[in-house]
Enzyme design. Structure first.
Site, PDB file in Angstrom:
ATOM      1  N   THR A  40      12.450 -47.130  63.969  1.00  0.00           N
ATOM      2  CA  THR A  40      13.566 -47.921  63.450  1.00  0.00           C
ATOM      3  C   THR A  40      14.642 -47.054  62.834  1.00  0.00           C
ATOM      4  O   THR A  40      14.379 -45.967  62.337  1.00  0.00           O
ATOM      5  CB  THR A  40      13.082 -48.924  62.375  1.00  0.00           C
ATOM      6  OG1 THR A  40      12.443 -48.209  61.314  1.00  0.00           O
ATOM      7  CG2 THR A  40      12.131 -49.949  62.973  1.00  0.00           C
ATOM      8  N   ASN A  42      17.256 -47.373  59.789  1.00  0.00           N
ATOM      9  CA  ASN A  42      17.257 -48.227  58.597  1.00  0.00           C
ATOM     10  C   ASN A  42      18.583 -48.231  57.861  1.00  0.00           C
ATOM     11  O   ASN A  42      19.242 -47.199  57.728  1.00  0.00           O
ATOM     12  CB  ASN A  42      16.171 -47.746  57.621  1.00  0.00           C
ATOM     13  CG  ASN A  42      14.784 -47.714  58.242  1.00  0.00           C
ATOM     14  OD1 ASN A  42      14.562 -48.323  59.280  1.00  0.00           O
ATOM     15  ND2 ASN A  42      13.879 -47.001  57.620  1.00  0.00           N
ATOM     16  N   GLU A  95      15.292 -52.641  58.672  1.00  0.00           N
ATOM     17  CA  GLU A  95      14.805 -51.666  59.658  1.00  0.00           C
ATOM     18  C   GLU A  95      15.029 -52.212  61.054  1.00  0.00           C
ATOM     19  O   GLU A  95      14.389 -53.200  61.436  1.00  0.00           O
ATOM     20  CB  GLU A  95      13.307 -51.429  59.485  1.00  0.00           C
ATOM     21  CG  GLU A  95      12.892 -50.868  58.143  1.00  0.00           C
ATOM     22  CD  GLU A  95      11.373 -50.846  58.032  1.00  0.00           C
ATOM     23  OE1 GLU A  95      10.778 -49.800  58.329  1.00  0.00           O
ATOM     24  OE2 GLU A  95      10.802 -51.883  57.678  1.00  0.00           O
TER      25      GLU A  95
HETATM   26  N1  RBF Z   1       6.155 -55.040  57.809  1.00  0.00           N
HETATM   27  C1  RBF Z   1       5.400 -55.952  57.146  1.00  0.00           C
HETATM   28  O1  RBF Z   1       4.795 -55.621  56.129  1.00  0.00           O
HETATM   29  N2  RBF Z   1       5.294 -57.247  57.581  1.00  0.00           N
HETATM   30  C2  RBF Z   1       5.916 -57.688  58.703  1.00  0.00           C
HETATM   31  O2  RBF Z   1       5.785 -58.858  59.030  1.00  0.00           O
HETATM   32  C3  RBF Z   1       6.698 -56.736  59.446  1.00  0.00           C
HETATM   33  N3  RBF Z   1       7.333 -57.091  60.588  1.00  0.00           N
HETATM   34  C4  RBF Z   1       8.063 -56.169  61.278  1.00  0.00           C
HETATM   35  C5  RBF Z   1       8.688 -56.540  62.466  1.00  0.00           C
HETATM   36  C6  RBF Z   1       9.452 -55.621  63.179  1.00  0.00           C
HETATM   37  C7  RBF Z   1      10.103 -56.055  64.446  1.00  0.00           C
HETATM   38  C8  RBF Z   1       9.579 -54.282  62.705  1.00  0.00           C
HETATM   39  C9  RBF Z   1      10.365 -53.274  63.474  1.00  0.00           C
HETATM   40  C10 RBF Z   1       8.952 -53.909  61.536  1.00  0.00           C
HETATM   41  C11 RBF Z   1       8.197 -54.832  60.806  1.00  0.00           C
HETATM   42  N4  RBF Z   1       7.559 -54.487  59.623  1.00  0.00           N
HETATM   43  C12 RBF Z   1       6.805 -55.398  58.937  1.00  0.00           C
HETATM   44  C13 RBF Z   1       7.899 -53.207  58.971  1.00  0.00           C
HETATM   45  C14 RBF Z   1       6.902 -52.126  59.163  1.00  0.00           C
HETATM   46  O3  RBF Z   1       5.957 -52.227  58.119  1.00  0.00           O
HETATM   47  C15 RBF Z   1       7.680 -50.807  59.039  1.00  0.00           C
HETATM   48  O4  RBF Z   1       8.646 -50.730  60.066  1.00  0.00           O
HETATM   49  C16 RBF Z   1       6.791 -49.601  59.109  1.00  0.00           C
HETATM   50  O5  RBF Z   1       5.881 -49.653  58.057  1.00  0.00           O
HETATM   51  C17 RBF Z   1       7.599 -48.315  59.002  1.00  0.00           C
HETATM   52  O6  RBF Z   1       8.367 -48.291  57.843  1.00  0.00           O
HETATM   53 MG    MG Z   2      12.603 -46.056  60.504  1.00  0.00          MG
END
Ligand code: RBF
Ligand code: MG
Length: 167
Positions: A40, A42, A95
């Protein structure tokens, strides 16, 4: 893993009007979203401050660009929140996984400007019991985003004046 048809498992909540935000790409949290298959780029959550259409934490979709590197708008799917599965970040963050042909795209662009035209809301941010569950959910989000962003109703935002590089 069985793959359900995205359109049958989710509906998108289109925003009443698009939310356009821009800012310098900031560093991630070293958790390596690359490892999750969705690197991602950010932006600080503060770009959404006072924007009521995007006040909910969760997954949003739209089109985005990196004017200096990838000026043609790409589909994106993003999480807005504090990564509650991990519970280790204080500040709200946006992100965005940009669906470029080159999946490594965002890594190289810290400090570069990113523009996002946010069009729809998919689901709330959730606290998953395991990394695997988070990954499965993100994969589904990507599939849903790809599909719904082909909708004729949003195609015009691909050529939104907001993305003109001389803006
Ligand atoms: N992190 C969460 O804790 N809960 C989520 O429901 C969640 N959904 C995400 C959906 C997408 C499409 C993306 C790209 C990331 C999501 N993340 C979510 C974030 C994820 O924890 C994070 O991108 C990684 O931990 C890297 O920082
Ligand atoms: Mg990132």
């Amino acid at each position: 893993m069985t793959t359900a048809s995205p359109s049958s498992t989710s509906t998108i909540d289109w925003l009443s009007s698009p939310v356009r935000v821009q800012g310098a790409v900031q560093r991630g949290f070293g958790r390596g979203s690359r490892k999750l298959g969705t690197p991602t780029a950010n932006l600080p959550g503060s770009v959404l401050e006072g924007v009521s259409a995007a006040s909910r934490d969760g997954v949003y979709v739209g089109f985005g660009s990196l004017p200096a590197h990838a000026p043609t708008p790409m589909k994106f799917v993003s999480n807005v929140g504090r990564n509650i599965t991990f519970g280790d970040i204080e500040e709200r963050v946006l992100e965005a996984f940009l669906m470029a042909d080159d999946a490594r795209l965002p890594e190289e662009f810290y400090g570069s400007e990113m523009r996002l035209c946010i069009l729809g809301y998919l689901r709330p941010e959730m606290k998953f019991g395991s990394l695997d569950e988070l990954v499965v959910s993100i994969r589904n989000d990507v599939a849903v985003a790809k599909a719904v962003l082909d909708d004729a109703a949003v195609q015009r935002f691909r050529t939104d004046a907001f993305f003109d590089v001389d803006n």
